[in-house]
Write a protein that holds these residues in place. Structure first.
Motif, PDB file in Angstrom:
ATOM      1  N   VAL A 103      25.930 -50.643  -5.163  1.00 39.31           N
ATOM      2  CA  VAL A 103      25.654 -50.223  -6.535  1.00 39.31           C
ATOM      3  C   VAL A 103      25.979 -48.743  -6.705  1.00 39.31           C
ATOM      4  O   VAL A 103      26.604 -48.332  -7.701  1.00 39.31           O
ATOM      5  CB  VAL A 103      24.187 -50.489  -6.908  1.00 39.31           C
ATOM      6  N   LEU A 104      25.579 -47.926  -5.743  1.00 34.97           N
ATOM      7  CA  LEU A 104      25.819 -46.492  -5.830  1.00 34.97           C
ATOM      8  C   LEU A 104      27.312 -46.165  -5.711  1.00 34.97           C
ATOM      9  O   LEU A 104      27.802 -45.233  -6.347  1.00 34.97           O
ATOM     10  CB  LEU A 104      25.017 -45.761  -4.754  1.00 34.97           C
ATOM     11  N   SER A 105      28.032 -46.944  -4.900  1.00 38.33           N
ATOM     12  CA  SER A 105      29.487 -46.749  -4.817  1.00 38.33           C
ATOM     13  C   SER A 105      30.138 -47.056  -6.160  1.00 38.33           C
ATOM     14  O   SER A 105      31.082 -46.371  -6.578  1.00 38.33           O
ATOM     15  CB  SER A 105      30.082 -47.653  -3.729  1.00 38.33           C
ATOM     16  N   TYR A 106      29.622 -48.079  -6.836  1.00 38.83           N
ATOM     17  CA  TYR A 106      30.139 -48.432  -8.161  1.00 38.83           C
ATOM     18  C   TYR A 106      29.830 -47.323  -9.165  1.00 38.83           C
ATOM     19  O   TYR A 106      30.627 -47.042 -10.062  1.00 38.83           O
ATOM     20  CB  TYR A 106      29.521 -49.749  -8.611  1.00 38.83           C
ATOM     21  N   ALA A 107      28.677 -46.662  -8.973  1.00 34.89           N
ATOM     22  CA  ALA A 107      28.320 -45.548  -9.856  1.00 34.89           C
ATOM     23  C   ALA A 107      29.253 -44.355  -9.651  1.00 34.89           C
ATOM     24  O   ALA A 107      29.534 -43.603 -10.584  1.00 34.89           O
ATOM     25  CB  ALA A 107      26.869 -45.130  -9.612  1.00 34.89           C
ATOM     26  N   VAL A 108      29.750 -44.203  -8.407  1.00 34.39           N
ATOM     27  CA  VAL A 108      30.712 -43.129  -8.121  1.00 34.39           C
ATOM     28  C   VAL A 108      32.068 -43.456  -8.721  1.00 34.39           C
ATOM     29  O   VAL A 108      32.676 -42.666  -9.447  1.00 34.39           O
ATOM     30  CB  VAL A 108      30.832 -42.910  -6.597  1.00 34.39           C
ATOM     31  N   ASP A 109      32.558 -44.659  -8.406  1.00 32.59           N
ATOM     32  CA  ASP A 109      33.876 -45.092  -8.871  1.00 32.59           C
ATOM     33  C   ASP A 109      33.829 -46.598  -9.114  1.00 32.59           C
ATOM     34  O   ASP A 109      33.480 -47.339  -8.204  1.00 32.59           O
ATOM     35  CB  ASP A 109      34.925 -44.757  -7.816  1.00 32.59           C
ATOM     36  N   PRO A 110      33.996 -47.063 -10.332  1.00 33.65           N
ATOM     37  CA  PRO A 110      34.736 -46.400 -11.408  1.00 33.65           C
ATOM     38  C   PRO A 110      33.876 -45.688 -12.453  1.00 33.65           C
ATOM     39  O   PRO A 110      34.426 -45.051 -13.346  1.00 33.65           O
ATOM     40  CB  PRO A 110      35.446 -47.585 -12.067  1.00 33.65           C
ATOM     41  N   LEU A 111      32.546 -45.781 -12.372  1.00 38.47           N
ATOM     42  CA  LEU A 111      31.734 -45.257 -13.472  1.00 38.47           C
ATOM     43  C   LEU A 111      31.754 -43.738 -13.560  1.00 38.47           C
ATOM     44  O   LEU A 111      31.664 -43.174 -14.651  1.00 38.47           O
ATOM     45  CB  LEU A 111      30.283 -45.749 -13.332  1.00 38.47           C
TER      46      LEU A 111
END
Length: 340
Positions: free
Chosen positions: A134-142
């Motif tokens: 989830v945190l990786s998704y918050a970094v990229d692409p969000l």
């Protein structure tokens, strides 16, 4: 019978059971459909969704669940991750997203959350895996945080199965007491490296003149395992009777189910090793990888055979291939270099 007319309800059937979600990608509802508990959980989910603050961590969970990244995961993975996403949202949901951009402050909070599962180390690591995704998704692409604060936090469960592969003597010992059908499944797994789900649906039509080619369930059938028909594999196929379009069948001459093979295999292991053992069926993938690696195949070739992502194959080989096998392979290379 109560007819549901709640907007956006999402119905999922898994293993013969039906689960209801407030919406596709939303939280799972509790209680029987139409019951006060069910309606209350639906209303709560909708209210939370409507009042969700986009600056709080719970919004990241919602965004990830609705993302293409999450939807492309295997159904079994989503089924396992769903409860963890609920736990993560329940624990971290009220925190501001900006707090996760301060690694020195948030890492102790993450470690304390992980400590709640310390009695089950593998579960603790599994939860960390989901949180990290989830945190990786918050970094990229969000682009909502600059880095993943889970990176650098070591796993709790330190045991590795990289040294646990089936030897020829292990397989021979099992065959002394197991059925012919279990022996065939073990031999085929050890010579192909296929996962159980792909192994049991492997059919004679997948066997070509020079290779077996089958799409893999883990990739949602977007990747192919291309397994050369080397002599050892041809010998095994030659010993398996053609009872069905599917290669592997049970003693009832019917195709295996995942649970059926797992149960019969477990019973066979208990008979072969009454005092217990540490060998799992999925360790036969490591056995196959070891065979391929020691035979001199390149990482790219192994990736194509086992339908692994090529960019990850080195890491996966380190996980599956036994250290002794790797050492022997290096000794062989050094000796050949000396001769030349």
């Amino acid at each position: 019978m109560v007819t549901l007319r709640l907007k956006g309800l999402h119905r999922v059937k898994a293993k013969g059971r039906i689960y209801w979600y407030a919406w596709r990608g939303g939280p799972r509802l509790t209680g029987a459909p139409g019951s006060p508990e069910f309606l209350a959980s639906y209303n709560e989910a909708v209210a939370n969704r409507q009042s969700s603050d986009s600056g709080r961590f719970r919004s990241l969970i919602a965004l990830y669940r609705a993302s293409a990244d999450y939807k492309k995961l295997a159904e079994s993975t989503r089924r396992n991750w769903g409860p963890w996403l609920d736990r993560i949202a329940g624990h971290f949901g009220e925190l501001r997203i900006a707090q996760f951009d301060r690694s020195d402050k948030i890492r102790p909070v993450i470690r304390r959350w992980r400590a709640a599962y310390a009695e089950t180390p593998r579960s603790a690591d599994y939860g960390m895996q989901v949180l990290s995704r989830v945190l990786s998704y918050a970094v990229d692409p969000l682009g909502k945080i600059s880095s993943n604060p889970c990176e650098g936090i070591k796993q709790v469960y330190s045991s590795s199965r990289s040294e646990i592969v089936w030897t020829d003597s292990d397989i021979a010992h099992l065959k002394k007491t197991c059925s012919a059908e279990i022996a065939q499944a073990v031999d085929l797994a050890a010579h192909t490296g296929l996962r159980v789900g792909d192994l049991i649906r492997l059919s004679w039509s997948h066997v070509g003149e020079d290779a077996m080619i089958i799409t893999t369930g883990k990739s949602r059938h977007q990747r192919e395992a291309i397994i050369p028909l080397y002599q050892g594999l041809r010998d095994i196929l030659g010993r398996i009777p053609k009872r069905s379009p599917v290669i592997l069948t049970s003693s009832k001459k019917r195709p295996w189910t995942v649970n059926g093979l797992a149960s019969s295999f477990s019973d066979a292991k208990k008979i072969a090793w009454p005092k217990g053992d540490d060998l799992h069926f999925h360790d036969l993938r490591g056995t196959a990888a070891t065979k391929f690696y020691v035979s001199g195949l390149t990482e790219r070739e192994i990736a194509e055979i086992m339908a692994w992502e090529e960019e990850h194959v080195a890491r996966i080989i380190r996980r599956y291939v036994g250290r002794q096998a790797a050492i022997k392979e290096r000794i062989q290379k050094l000796n050949e270099a000396r001769k030349s």
